[in-house]
Write a protein that holds these residues in place. Structure first.
Motif, short mmCIF file in Angstrom:
data_model
loop_
_atom_site.label_atom_id
_atom_site.label_comp_id
_atom_site.label_asym_id
_atom_site.label_seq_id
_atom_site.Cartn_x
_atom_site.Cartn_y
_atom_site.Cartn_z
N LEU A 57 0.82 -1.20 0.00
CA LEU A 57 0.00 0.00 0.00
C LEU A 57 0.86 1.26 0.00
CD1 LEU A 57 -2.80 -0.97 2.56
CD2 LEU A 57 -3.05 -0.67 0.09
N GLN A 58 1.89 1.25 0.84
CA GLN A 58 2.75 2.43 0.89
C GLN A 58 3.45 2.68 -0.44
OE1 GLN A 58 5.72 2.20 3.95
NE2 GLN A 58 6.48 4.26 3.61
N GLY A 59 3.93 1.61 -1.08
CA GLY A 59 4.60 1.77 -2.37
C GLY A 59 3.67 2.28 -3.45
N ASN A 60 2.45 1.75 -3.50
CA ASN A 60 1.50 2.20 -4.51
C ASN A 60 1.07 3.64 -4.29
OD1 ASN A 60 1.42 -0.21 -6.01
ND2 ASN A 60 -0.11 -1.10 -4.62
N LEU A 61 0.87 4.01 -3.03
CA LEU A 61 0.49 5.40 -2.75
C LEU A 61 1.62 6.37 -3.10
CD1 LEU A 61 -1.46 4.95 0.62
CD2 LEU A 61 -2.40 5.46 -1.64
N GLU A 62 2.85 5.99 -2.79
CA GLU A 62 3.97 6.85 -3.16
C GLU A 62 4.11 6.94 -4.68
OE1 GLU A 62 7.35 5.22 -1.23
OE2 GLU A 62 6.82 5.99 0.77
N ARG B 233 -5.40 2.68 -12.90
CA ARG B 233 -6.41 1.70 -12.52
C ARG B 233 -5.76 0.43 -11.94
NH1 ARG B 233 -10.69 1.94 -17.61
NH2 ARG B 233 -11.46 4.07 -17.19
N ALA B 234 -4.63 0.03 -12.52
CA ALA B 234 -3.93 -1.15 -12.01
C ALA B 234 -3.42 -0.91 -10.59
CB ALA B 234 -2.77 -1.52 -12.94
N VAL B 235 -2.89 0.32 -10.36
CA VAL B 235 -2.40 0.64 -9.02
C VAL B 235 -3.54 0.64 -8.02
CG1 VAL B 235 -1.34 2.43 -7.59
CG2 VAL B 235 -0.39 1.90 -9.84
N TRP B 236 -4.68 1.25 -8.39
CA TRP B 236 -5.82 1.28 -7.48
C TRP B 236 -6.38 -0.12 -7.25
CZ3 TRP B 236 -6.63 4.89 -4.26
CH2 TRP B 236 -6.32 6.22 -4.54
N ARG B 237 -6.30 -0.95 -8.29
CA ARG B 237 -6.76 -2.33 -8.13
C ARG B 237 -5.88 -3.08 -7.12
NH1 ARG B 237 -7.67 -3.10 -13.00
NH2 ARG B 237 -5.58 -3.85 -13.60
#
Length: 471
Positions: free
Chosen positions: A258-263, A277-281
């Protein structure tokens, strides 16, 4: 006050009481014997005095007669009919005199004609009539009074009493020290338990054990029970420590994702819509995984807290039907076969039994490739049990992994990877649910051929005709 000191005082008090009772019995027995001996001696002396007085005929022989019966613990006195003292052996003559003012009666002495000295009181008195009064130079009837003193015997009793008192004091002191020593030896295992408990409290190390000497008495049983408790505490402490470590490790992976995707979303402003969309998925999947993990951890925490279940009659076949209907989308890529489904009733918690079947079906779906077969069965067994089985044709479980699959966060190398999205807690929760219902769960598996989980629960007793008539 310590238990050891209290036991020592109890031993001393008990010894004092026993010696006191024994001394009282001995003292009273000896005193009674001495009094009886004094009575017999006084009676014999009185008879002998009368016999000796009858054989004398001159008055001058009265003094000789009295001197012959002089003794340190006997007084012999002779009185006339008026109660006047005619003769007496020393040392009682000063104390043997008629009371002043008392009258006399003809032929008999007054009831209190003589005063006994204080040291004679409690002795024995014998009176005899002397038919030969001329020995005492009188012509009227006379009587002899023989007083047996208790003086010599009192000295014996005083010495006996001193011996008994000294013995009682020595026995009490000895009882205190003996009780102190015996209590110290008996309570040594308790002292060792106290030291072990303090050592464990300081070091947080439950590997310490008390030495057992093979004794089967109460303290030996207490030592064994204490060691068993330490073993259980050690296992519980290790399970808790491993649980915290595993939970932290399991939570770290989704949080890191989660931290990596949010960053990534924050720093990479030029991402395409498909990439976003892939990141949010990915974020959504990790949040769902976190939710499942937290829910499973909460279920295990309730199990560890000993939270009981509210058991009611449950038609298990209906629970199975409802779960299969609700999971038809998840099983769509597999072939679902209901082997048999008998009407079955158990005493249980419907929600927990539904959760149990969901865990078993979810486990079978995760580790069975698409197109595989999942079989569900429910029916009675020859014994007073019902059997719920979930079988699959999946990848199976290795023999060395079978004993551990119900442990928390345990994953076999091939069959329990995080890639499937599991939390590693499902089977641990399933075992708790089964055991809370008084049942057991069994597993059979072969690598590459699939697995079969069988849950055996006590069947609910059918209602009697009388009960049904009342309801």
């Amino acid at each position: 006050m310590s238990i050891r000191l209290r036991l020592g005082l109890w031993y001393g008090t008990l010894a004092a009481v026993l010696v006191a009772v024994f001394g009282a019995v001995v003292f009273s027995t000896v005193a009674a014997y001495l009094r009886e001996d004094l009575r017999r001696s006084t009676e014999r002396l009185a008879d002998h005095f009368v016999e000796s007085a009858q054989g004398r005929t001159d008055g001058a022989s009265a003094e000789t007669l009295m001197q012959a019966f002089a003794a340190p613990d006997v007084t012999v006195a002779v009185f006339d009919s008026a109660g006047r003292l005619l003769a007496a052996t020393p040392p009682a003559s000063p104390g043997l005199a008629p009371d002043e003012g008392e009258g006399t009666a003809t032929g008999a002495a007054p009831a209190r004609a003589e005063r006994l000295p204080p040291f004679v009181r409690g002795g024995y008195r014998a009176e005899r009539a002397i038919p030969a009064p001329n020995v005492f130079s009188v012509d009227e009837p006379v009587r002899a009074v023989v007083l047996g003193w208790f003086f010599t015997r009192r000295l014996m009793l005083d010495r006996l009493l001193r011996v008994l008192v000294v013995s009682g004091v020595l026995a009490s002191v000895a009882g205190v020290f003996i009780g102190w020593g015996v209590a110290g030896g008996a309570l040594r295992p308790v002292s060792m338990m106290v030291e072990a408990a303090r050592r464990i409290a300081r070091s947080q190390d439950f590997r310490h054990r008390l030495p057992t000497a093979g004794s089967r008495d109460e303290l030996g049983q207490l030592t064994s029970a204490f060691n068993e408790m330490l073993a259980e505490l050690e296992k519980a402490f290790e399970n808790q420590r491993r649980f915290v470590a595993d939970a932290s490790h399991e939570l770290r992976a989704p949080l890191a994702t989660l931290q990596g995707n949010l960053e990534l979303l924050e720093r990479a402003a030029n991402l395409s819509e498909a990439e976003r969309r892939a990141v949010w998925r990915d974020i959504r999947d990790e949040v769902r995984r976190l939710g499942r993990l937290v829910s499973d951890l909460l279920s295990l925490a309730r199990a560890e807290a000993g939270q009981g279940l509210h058991l009611l009659p449950v038609e298990l076949d209906r629970v199975v039907t409802d779960v299969l209907r609700s999971m038809r989308n998840e099983v769509a890529q597999h072939r679902l076969v209901v082997e048999h489904l008998e009407p079955v009733q158990v005493m249980g918690d419907a929600d927990r039994l539904r959760e149990l079947l969901v865990i078993l079906l979810d486990n079978a779906i995760r580790y069975t490739p698409p197109g595989g077969e999942i079989r569900v069965g429910l029916g009675h067994t020859p014994g007073p049990e019902v059997a719920l089985s979930v079988a699959d044709t999946g990848i199976g479980i290795a023999p060395e992994d079978l004993p551990h699959i119900f442990e928390r966060f345990y994953r076999a190398d091939k069959a329990r990877s995080r890639a499937t999205g599991g939390t590693g807690l499902g089977l641990a929760i399933a075992r708790w649910i089964v055991e809370a219902h008084g049942g057991r769960i069994e597993v059979e598996s072969q690598p590459g051929q699939g697995s079969r989980f069988t849950v055996r629960l006590p069947a609910a007793r059918p209602a009697s005709p009388e009960t049904e008539a009342h309801t």
